[in-house]
Design a protein around this motif. Structure first.
Motif, mmCIF file in Angstrom:
data_model
loop_
_atom_site.group_PDB
_atom_site.id
_atom_site.type_symbol
_atom_site.label_atom_id
_atom_site.label_comp_id
_atom_site.label_asym_id
_atom_site.label_seq_id
_atom_site.Cartn_x
_atom_site.Cartn_y
_atom_site.Cartn_z
ATOM 1 N N THR A 31 0.913 -1.078 -0.038
ATOM 2 C CA THR A 31 0.001 -0.071 0.075
ATOM 3 C C THR A 31 0.725 1.374 -0.043
ATOM 4 O O THR A 31 2.311 1.352 0.180
ATOM 5 C CB THR A 31 -1.036 0.073 1.089
ATOM 6 O OG1 THR A 31 -0.333 0.170 2.321
ATOM 7 C CG2 THR A 31 -2.014 -1.167 1.388
ATOM 8 N N PHE A 82 -3.313 4.681 -1.388
ATOM 9 C CA PHE A 82 -4.201 3.692 -0.925
ATOM 10 C C PHE A 82 -4.926 4.356 0.529
ATOM 11 O O PHE A 82 -6.070 4.253 0.823
ATOM 12 C CB PHE A 82 -3.484 2.633 -0.415
ATOM 13 C CG PHE A 82 -3.502 1.415 -1.497
ATOM 14 C CD1 PHE A 82 -4.342 0.606 -1.731
ATOM 15 C CD2 PHE A 82 -2.209 1.629 -2.318
ATOM 16 C CE1 PHE A 82 -4.186 -0.439 -2.754
ATOM 17 C CE2 PHE A 82 -2.176 0.589 -3.285
ATOM 18 C CZ PHE A 82 -3.361 -0.540 -3.616
ATOM 19 N N ARG A 101 0.113 6.982 -8.141
ATOM 20 C CA ARG A 101 -1.076 6.812 -8.689
ATOM 21 C C ARG A 101 -1.052 6.005 -9.942
ATOM 22 O O ARG A 101 -2.099 5.793 -10.488
ATOM 23 C CB ARG A 101 -1.868 8.170 -8.936
ATOM 24 C CG ARG A 101 -2.153 9.177 -7.895
ATOM 25 C CD ARG A 101 -2.133 10.506 -8.281
ATOM 26 N NE ARG A 101 -1.033 11.140 -9.162
ATOM 27 C CZ ARG A 101 -1.253 12.247 -9.952
ATOM 28 N NH1 ARG A 101 -2.164 13.194 -9.581
ATOM 29 N NH2 ARG A 101 -0.127 12.658 -10.712
ATOM 30 N N ASN A 129 3.712 1.979 -10.911
ATOM 31 C CA ASN A 129 3.369 1.633 -9.352
ATOM 32 C C ASN A 129 2.603 0.282 -9.523
ATOM 33 O O ASN A 129 1.339 0.416 -9.638
ATOM 34 C CB ASN A 129 2.773 2.685 -8.415
ATOM 35 C CG ASN A 129 2.815 2.194 -7.088
ATOM 36 O OD1 ASN A 129 2.355 1.206 -6.537
ATOM 37 N ND2 ASN A 129 3.687 2.939 -6.354
ATOM 38 N N SER A 162 -0.337 -0.056 -7.042
ATOM 39 C CA SER A 162 -1.607 0.844 -7.252
ATOM 40 C C SER A 162 -2.297 0.352 -8.540
ATOM 41 O O SER A 162 -3.578 0.486 -8.353
ATOM 42 C CB SER A 162 -1.176 2.241 -7.485
ATOM 43 O OG SER A 162 -0.519 2.922 -6.397
ATOM 44 N N TRP A 163 -1.583 -0.005 -9.594
ATOM 45 C CA TRP A 163 -2.362 -0.536 -10.807
ATOM 46 C C TRP A 163 -2.288 -1.924 -10.948
ATOM 47 O O TRP A 163 -1.109 -2.551 -10.896
ATOM 48 C CB TRP A 163 -1.734 0.288 -11.963
ATOM 49 C CG TRP A 163 -2.654 1.768 -12.187
ATOM 50 C CD1 TRP A 163 -2.118 2.891 -11.783
ATOM 51 C CD2 TRP A 163 -3.605 1.802 -13.336
ATOM 52 N NE1 TRP A 163 -3.019 3.877 -12.057
ATOM 53 C CE2 TRP A 163 -3.760 3.409 -13.232
ATOM 54 C CE3 TRP A 163 -4.132 1.044 -14.222
ATOM 55 C CZ2 TRP A 163 -4.510 3.822 -14.067
ATOM 56 C CZ3 TRP A 163 -4.798 1.777 -15.041
ATOM 57 C CH2 TRP A 163 -5.210 3.052 -15.096
ATOM 58 N N TYR A 198 -5.831 0.877 -6.383
ATOM 59 C CA TYR A 198 -5.867 1.608 -4.918
ATOM 60 C C TYR A 198 -7.118 2.323 -5.117
ATOM 61 O O TYR A 198 -7.602 2.674 -3.842
ATOM 62 C CB TYR A 198 -4.792 2.779 -5.170
ATOM 63 C CG TYR A 198 -4.866 3.656 -5.956
ATOM 64 C CD1 TYR A 198 -5.115 5.263 -5.655
ATOM 65 C CD2 TYR A 198 -4.360 3.726 -7.282
ATOM 66 C CE1 TYR A 198 -5.238 6.146 -6.470
ATOM 67 C CE2 TYR A 198 -4.767 4.833 -8.174
ATOM 68 C CZ TYR A 198 -4.799 5.940 -7.846
ATOM 69 O OH TYR A 198 -5.112 7.170 -8.541
#
Length: 629
Positions: free
Chosen positions: A264, A268, A370, A374, A377-378, A424
């Motif tokens: 995270t 997140f 974002r 990452n 996140s994705w 996220y």
């Protein structure tokens, strides 16, 4: 949708009084109400009027919650995603077919365009009930102004959307208690001018600190900014934006219990259920609310809408076995093998475009929390692992390995099952449910991050590119992206940043339309399209019935979406439909039943749709006084 406009404009009344016959005396002639909750004795004080405003706040939630939530339509009508449910012909893919006035315009298997019309005027109805009755209530000056300002906010909240989704629409500013059949269309610009005036009043009186889910001063300021920007009053928008950001800083350090969880990050934290419940969250300005683990509270179903349909039978191992299951093997110890609880069980309503999943994440976004780089996140379907218990039972070599795309996977299944998504943003646990589709949680409507992005856009329109870059960098720095400079600034970079930050929060179609009107109103050459200049008099194209024009140069919305959305611009086909948009889809069709049942008036149809031959010149809305005679 029969008699739609009439039904949604009539006041929702409480139970009326009933006569009770009692005994033999004359007292039986006196009415004995079973309930005293009539409008006449309910809207008499602050408590009663605030109760009416609850209906406005409750209905806001419906845009973000449920299967194929209306916000999905806003996203599908943009550059960010397309409808990916490919096992039927109904969903909004070929807009030339699905966006017609007499089509099914309000169903999860089609489109939710009609929801925005219906619920827009429902919200206006509830607000008008308060506005019309407030003078008869016993209120202090503070209560009067606060409640009136909040009602003004809710009316403006709906009209801002309606005037960017449908253009010129009927303006209704009083409560109706009987059916009405003589509505007329009003000019969108004068509606927005009226909304600006009323929001200025609201911004003065609505309190700063309110319960979660209620309207705050800052939320009112965001909407006022949007209306000012739509009217090209960028100086006033900047003034308000500075006030909001000074009081509501971004959350820049980790601040929830999620910070101890693996895989995270700050993003997140910000988008977790815990963050949206945290009173220390300074960034959230307006929320719609539903509370976790409360039986009967509304479920978002955001994971159902965003996450690929990984449980489809089309996910096969290379040796042809069914690869996935909702329930993991009872002996499985690795929690990530529970795909249902790790990612959510999706059906693929929103297939991310290449623009959203790749193009906006360049070298300056290599460290952006974002973004696609990452991998916490994705996520992509290929990040998931084969978890079907039958594979483990037979000791299949593919059990526990990452999913690979079956070369024989059909176009339909590829669209629905094989893509990237912002995990996220979408992960909302469903602890009360066996199938995790997205549970109960508050959801951001406005955040101060958006205010910074709006400030950047205002500076762009004022040709102050250095200030625009500075405003964008406040948001980018928090996310870990490299800073921009003035030479990077154009409308495309501003839209890219909104996409990075506001997915499933902003009305993406509305914002693109607002920018389209601004280009047409100002005549400013659009640098991302080689200096192209747009006009208001042909914004929706050359007109005519069913004019499915695909030519560039009529409006910014079409040019931008046609360039960025790789489904619409390439004519992607599957067995049920081809992805298509046309110039006139910048504005949505007014539902045919609304026009047909308005027998004593004229509600205009938008250019490009059948029925425009009956249009009349839109009426102007005065800054003061009612338009209803």
């Amino acid at each position: 949708m029969k008699n739609l406009l009439n039904s949604i404009l009539c006041t929702s009344c409480f139970l009326g009084t009933l006569f009770i016959l009692q005994g033999c005396s004359d007292s039986w002639l006196e009415p004995k109400p079973l309930s005293f909750y009539t409008p006449e004795n309910t809207y008499v004080n602050a408590e009663g009027l605030r109760g009416a405003l609850l209906a406005c706040e409750r209905n806001m939630r419906g845009e973000f919650f449920g299967d194929a939530a209306p916000i999905c339509t806003e996203i599908i009508q943009s550059d960010l995603a397309v409808e990916a449910v490919t096992d039927k012909a109904g969903p909004q893919m070929d807009m030339d077919v699905s966006l017609l006035p007499d089509a099914q315009l309000n169903h999860q298997n089609n489109t939710r365009v009609g929801w925005y019309w219906k619920e827009g005027f429902n919200g206006i109805k509830y607000a008008n009930t308060v506005i019309s009755r407030i003078d008869q209530a016993d209120l202090s000056e503070q209560e009067y102004n606060e409640i009136l300002g909040t009602a003004y906010f809710h009316r403006a909240y709906r009209y801002f959307k309606l005037t960017h989704q449908f253009g010129n629409v009927p303006f209704i500013d009083v409560e109706f208690t009987t059916p009405k059949y003589d509505f007329f269309t009003h000019d969108r610009w004068s509606i927005l001018e009226r909304m600006k005036k009323e929001l200025e009043f609201a911004y003065q009186w609505i309190p700063e600190v309110v319960d979660r889910g209620r309207t705050s001063k800052a939320a009112c300021g965001v909407l006022l900014m949007k209306v000012c920007m739509a009217l090209t009053d960028f100086d006033r928008a900047i003034e308000i934006g500075k006030e909001i950001t000074a009081k509501h800083p971004l959350m820049t350090v980790r601040f929830t219990t999620n910070q101890t969880k693996p895989n995270t990050n700050l993003m997140f934290d910000l988008h977790s259920v815990e963050a949206k419940l945290d009173p220390a969250n300074t960034e959230g300005l307006l929320y719609v609310v539903a509370y976790p683990e409360v039986e009967g509270s509304a479920a978002m179903q955001i994971m159902r809408n965003i996450v690929p349909f990984w449980n489809s039978g089309s996910i096969k191992t290379p040796d042809g076995k069914t690869g996935t299951a909702e329930t993991p093997h009872p002996d499985e110890k690795d929690p990530e093998m529970d795909l249902n609880r790790t990612y959510g069980r999706g059906v693929g309503h929103l297939h991310s475009t290449w623009y959203f999943s790749h193009q906006i994440w360049g070298n300056k976004e290599k460290n952006d929390l974002r973004g696609i780089y990452n991998r916490d996140s994705w996520k992509h379907t290929g990040d998931l692992r084969y978890n079907n218990p039958a594979l483990k039972n037979e000791e299949n070599e593919w059990y526990g390995k990452n999913i690979v795309k079956n070369p024989a996977m059909s176009v339909e299944d590829t669209i629905r099952c094989w893509y990237y998504w912002p995990h996220y943003k979408s992960f909302v646990p469903s602890p009360l449910d066996a199938r995790w589709e997205g549970g109960q949680s508050p959801w951001y409507v406005y955040r101060s991050a958006e205010v910074w992005l709006m400030l950047a856009e205002c500076y762009y329109w004022k040709d102050d590119f250095a200030q625009a870059a500075s405003a964008l960098n406040v948001v980018r720095q928090r996310a870990g992206a490299d800073p921009l400079t003035s030479v990077d600034i154009n409308i495309g970079e501003i839209l890219n940043e909104r996409a990075r930050e506001l997915y499933y929060e902003e009305n993406r179609h509305v914002e693109l339309v607002r920018i389209s009107y601004t280009y047409a109103k100002t005549g400013r050459p659009c640098e991302v399209f080689g200096g192209r200049v747009y006009r208001l008099d042909n914004l929706s194209g050359p007109g005519g019935t069913n004019s499915n024009i695909k030519e560039e140069g009529y409006n910014f919305w079409f040019d931008w979406v046609n360039e960025k959305n790789n489904f619409y611009n390439k004519g992607v086909k599957h067995k049920f439909a081809e992805y298509k948009i046309s110039v006139h889809h910048i504005l949505w069709p007014v539902p045919a039943n609304v026009i047909n049942t308005n027998t004593m008036g004229v509600i205009n149809q938008n250019v490009g749709y059948p029925g425009t031959e009956n249009n009349k010149e839109p009426l102007k809305v005065p800054l003061d006084g009612s338009v209803i005679k």
